[in-house]
Design an enzyme around this catalytic site. Sequence first.
Site, PDB file in Angstrom:
ATOM      1  N   GLY A 486      43.713  36.440  34.195  1.00  0.00           N
ATOM      2  CA  GLY A 486      44.695  37.218  33.455  1.00  0.00           C
ATOM      3  C   GLY A 486      44.749  38.627  34.011  1.00  0.00           C
ATOM      4  N   ALA A 714      39.189  47.640  49.405  1.00  0.00           N
ATOM      5  CA  ALA A 714      39.038  47.626  47.944  1.00  0.00           C
ATOM      6  C   ALA A 714      37.604  47.284  47.569  1.00  0.00           C
ATOM      7  CB  ALA A 714      39.993  46.608  47.328  1.00  0.00           C
ATOM      8  N   GLU A 719      34.303  45.320  36.288  1.00  0.00           N
ATOM      9  CA  GLU A 719      33.090  45.707  35.587  1.00  0.00           C
ATOM     10  C   GLU A 719      32.871  47.220  35.554  1.00  0.00           C
ATOM     11  OE1 GLU A 719      31.429  42.497  37.658  1.00  0.00           O
ATOM     12  OE2 GLU A 719      30.522  41.636  35.861  1.00  0.00           O
TER      13      GLU A 719
END
Length: 762
Positions: A486, A714, A719
């Site tokens: 998602g 990246a 987290e």
Amino acid sequence: MSPVCFAPDSGGGGGASTPAPWGETKVVGARLPRVDAYERVSGSAVYTLDLQLPGMLHAAIVRCPHAHARVKRIDTAKAETMPGVRGVLTGESPGAAIPWYQGREGPLSLLFDPHCRHEGEEVAAVAADTALQAHDAARAVVVEYEELPFVVDPDKALAPDAPKVHDWGNLLGQPRVTTRGDVAAGFAAADAVVEMTFRTPVQMHTPMEVHVSVAQWDGDRLTVWDSTQGVYAIREALAGALKLPLASVRVVGHYMGGGFGSKLELGKYTVIAALLARRLGRPVKAALTREETFLVAGNRPSNVITLKAGAKRDGALTALEARLSGPVGAYPTSAVSAYQIGDLYTCPNVKFETTNILIHAGKARPFRAPGFPSCNWALEQVVDTLAEKLGLDPVELRLKNIPTVSQLNDNAPYTSTGLARCLTEGAVAFGWTEARRRPKTAGHLRRGVGVAAGMWGYGGDPNATAIVTLYADGSVNLNTGASDLGTGTKTVLAMVVAEELGVAPDRIQVEHADTATTKFAPSSGGSQTVLVNSPAVRAAAIEVKRQVLEIAARQLDKPVGDLAVADGAVVVAGAGGKRVPFSELKGLGERRMLVGVGMRHPHPEGKLALPFAAQFAEVEVDTRSGAVRVLRVLAAQDSGRVMNRLTFNNQVFGGVVQGLGFALTEERVLDRATGKMVNANWHDYKVPTMLDSPAEAECLPIDPHDTECNTVGAKGLGEPAHIPAATAIANAIHDAVGVRPLEAPVTPARLVALLAAQERKG
Ligand code: MOS
């Protein structure tokens, strides 16, 4: 930490040729809405929970209602005659004696174990035509239990007379001590020393989509649709449990509604669905109810952390010493992580001890940076207190201790450390200095500001393979094994193809997370999804581009070096250069498709690529009620390159709000008298809503232009966006009212008690 998702990064090996790092990008970094946004918001996306197969049955699971009990007898006679019931499964059923939960000397339990070690353990299952019939029948299964003494309080579990969870007692392994330098000497050299003990809550994952699987057999081949973070990990575990070849098991995980770490491991419901489906010759869906997810689908363990820290007058840390413990639940996993104590700041003398405790409660699972937010709650409040004692600005003290190497990993250098920039640029963007100068008292409403830094300690599993296919009409298929929780994985990976191949993102179809049709990708966890899969996708797109340019060079009779791709066409260099759309390339038309396979390159040798963050919060405390409102938050995140500014912000705000829940409202409550969870529902377990979320939330990406971490630049985001969020709020509460919220969540009752104690002290 879970070995699947969080093994310490050991660097790479091997040597595929790697493309040059990106400089400026055209598509990557833009605010692009999710490629499947319409499907998701319109309800047309088929999540596993939505899946309906012809003839599909529904499973319901009979669960132990006690914290500790032995099953004496199971009577399924009544259930079997109930309307719609097609079959009942118990531990006695053929093929159901499946070992579960590995201990050091073999399995500790069974799929249906007569020895139930926590509320909610699986005892039997029923399949019926409808879910309601299945749940009715499950309730009609008569189970006779012998209730046994239990312990659900980790503070009491190590007492000699505590009821044992396993034969060996309630200590999982031995406490582990990690040391560097000499902490006694470090404290002796300090100008200020602080020691405090903190408590953090058991937090529940509460993904929007409950845990669910649908199983269907075709002869000896099993297909499972699963709401999972990793189809390959689930296939491996499922094939192992059912003793099937990997090739005979297909796991599909398309639309999925969140996991936060609770959907990394195989659930018993998945195996139950598969066993019932095989026996009954029909597809079976097994969906947990919301209440069941609270009992059996994992949690973030509570921690008790005692931390002592010393610093010189200028803020340089001289020593950190800590004891961390937490309950893993009834089966082995890890409850604590001291990683940030060892590595967030430069500190020559460090010692920490970690202890994992067994209790009669559901097993913990990884939860968004396992152990890190809890450890951060202690570390970043202690650092704040040191700053106060030394009369230093909390930002200034942190800046004194910025690391450039990983002290926990033989001082391996980082490919980039944006921590100092997160702190300094974050402070400016937040208006930190001005906000700290504002007077505090405004009647019973008091405002304060706080900062906390954080880091994440996992660099990703470098193994991933992606396939990019360009069709004769110029449309593109991207094939990746990655799950999209998602967070926007499909979108970001499509943008990587768009960037490299010069096609619009809406010309790209993403096919993903299906072990039958996609290649390996590690589970979407550990904040590794983008940084592991993007380079593989980029390599695949580069290979297709190479073939396109070769075909075009022949057709146009130009050297490849004069050609480029842009806007779905090959463009010849030079002013007014000719433009040939992909659909007009004859060689492509003849071959029908060009295929590029891309593999992830290894990690940089001898270096670590890790993300950092600093978050700032402003709160308003009502000193009469103890209520805390988070007014605004600024999150400065060094996660390397921003792949999509919209999904980047989404990840960060989600991490902040989940941290707000940790700080203020979320807490599993186990009843001491019965050992049962009393708030196993979304009414009594308080997840923050929009009304609790800060009205002002700002995200400040700090991109150090890391050209070494991987070929897209990246680092992980999911987290690190969450790790310091709760502690920034805690420090802001302290700034507002002068009390230290040692225990999370800081509920009104707890805060009022702290304020009352402060008043008594005068
Ligand atoms: Mo996570 S706890 O790696 O989903």
